[in-house]
Design an enzyme around this catalytic site. Structure first.
Site, PDB file in Angstrom:
ATOM      1  N   GLY A 209       0.838  -1.196   0.000  1.00  0.00           N
ATOM      2  CA  GLY A 209       0.000   0.000   0.000  1.00  0.00           C
ATOM      3  C   GLY A 209       0.868   1.238   0.000  1.00  0.00           C
ATOM      4  N   CYS A 210       0.330   2.335   0.474  1.00  0.00           N
ATOM      5  CA  CYS A 210       1.093   3.585   0.532  1.00  0.00           C
ATOM      6  C   CYS A 210       2.402   3.365   1.275  1.00  0.00           C
ATOM      7  CB  CYS A 210       0.267   4.668   1.219  1.00  0.00           C
ATOM      8  SG  CYS A 210       1.170   6.224   1.428  1.00  0.00           S
ATOM      9  N   PHE A 211       3.505   3.754   0.646  1.00  0.00           N
ATOM     10  CA  PHE A 211       4.811   3.458   1.240  1.00  0.00           C
ATOM     11  C   PHE A 211       5.085   4.241   2.514  1.00  0.00           C
ATOM     12  CE2 PHE A 211       6.470   5.800  -2.834  1.00  0.00           C
ATOM     13  CZ  PHE A 211       5.841   6.980  -2.469  1.00  0.00           C
TER      14      PHE A 211
END
Length: 236
Positions: free
Chosen positions: A58-60
């Site tokens: 997902g979002c890093f």
């Protein structure tokens, strides 16, 4: 999700932020808590050194924040993996058609933490391995869950761990995390690095990322490393 959209989310009122944070659920596990340790793993190295692991979940921002708090991790960077160097920049990756996933490169000391332990943390708190091509509010192939292995040994350990979790019915839904060879990791733009640490009060971080660090602290106290500037969140 674009940077502009994320910044819009971060403009939510504080009351709404806290309400959403309280409602945040953990991944679709059969039990609320840390997953079992991998049965197949390397032993701790006899001498200190450096090894590398790359994960996408997902979002890093959140994945990087989790690994920044794991003892034995020397550095974590947000970046892109799965596509070509020519498209490894945020505007292109955000379109979802470059093959890249938002990823995190983890450099760790194998005398302090094993690859299998990093996998245990990844699947327990950093990603929901049952969500296909999305994580939470972020949708698209660039937000897929993946283990990018750099050696046959990493592939063996990751594959065995997924099989172990599947046989144990650790999650109520099938695990869809990819286990694929790492062709290249490309560091993301500077403003993405250490984002959760630098913007601890933004609603997106409070809602989506801070609870992951809170679970790490609660479920893996012996592996947790505190940082003075990180968001402090009570686990609900």
């Amino acid at each position: 999700m674009s940077v502009i959209t994320r910044y819009t989310l971060r403009g939510l009122a504080a009351a709404l932020t806290l309400a959403l944070l309280n409602a945040c659920s953990s991944p679709a596990q059969a039990a609320d808590g840390a997953l079992p340790a991998p049965r197949v793993d390397d032993a701790l190295a006899a001498t200190h050194g450096e090894a590398t692991a790359v994960f996408a979940g997902g979002c890093f921002w959140g994945v990087e924040s989790v690994f920044d708090h794991v003892k034995g991790v020397r550095k974590a960077w947000s970046g892109y993996a799965g596509g070509q160097a020519s498209t490894a920049h945020y505007d292109a990756v955000s379109d979802g058609d470059t093959g890249h996933a938002e990823s995190v490169k983890v450099v760790y000391d194998p005398a302090q933490v094993t690859y299998g332990q990093l996998l245990q943390v990844f699947f327990s708190v950093a990603t929901d391995p049952t969500e296909l091509n999305r994580q939470g509010p972020d949708v698209g192939t660039q937000y897929r869950s993946a283990v990018f292995y750099g050696s046959d040994e990493q592939k063996r350990i990751a594959t065995a761990y997924i099989e172990q979790l599947t046989k144990a019915h650790a999650f109520s839904d099938p695990i869809v995390t990819q286990v694929v060879p790492l062709q290249g990791f490309y560091k993301a733009e500077d403003y993405h690095q250490d984002y959760a640490r630098q913007h601890p009060d933004q609603p997106y971080i409070l809602i989506n990322d801070a609870p992951k660090v809170a679970r790490l602290k609660s479920w893996f106290p012996s592996m947790y490393r505190a940082e003075a500037t990180v968001v402090s969140v009570q686990l609900h």
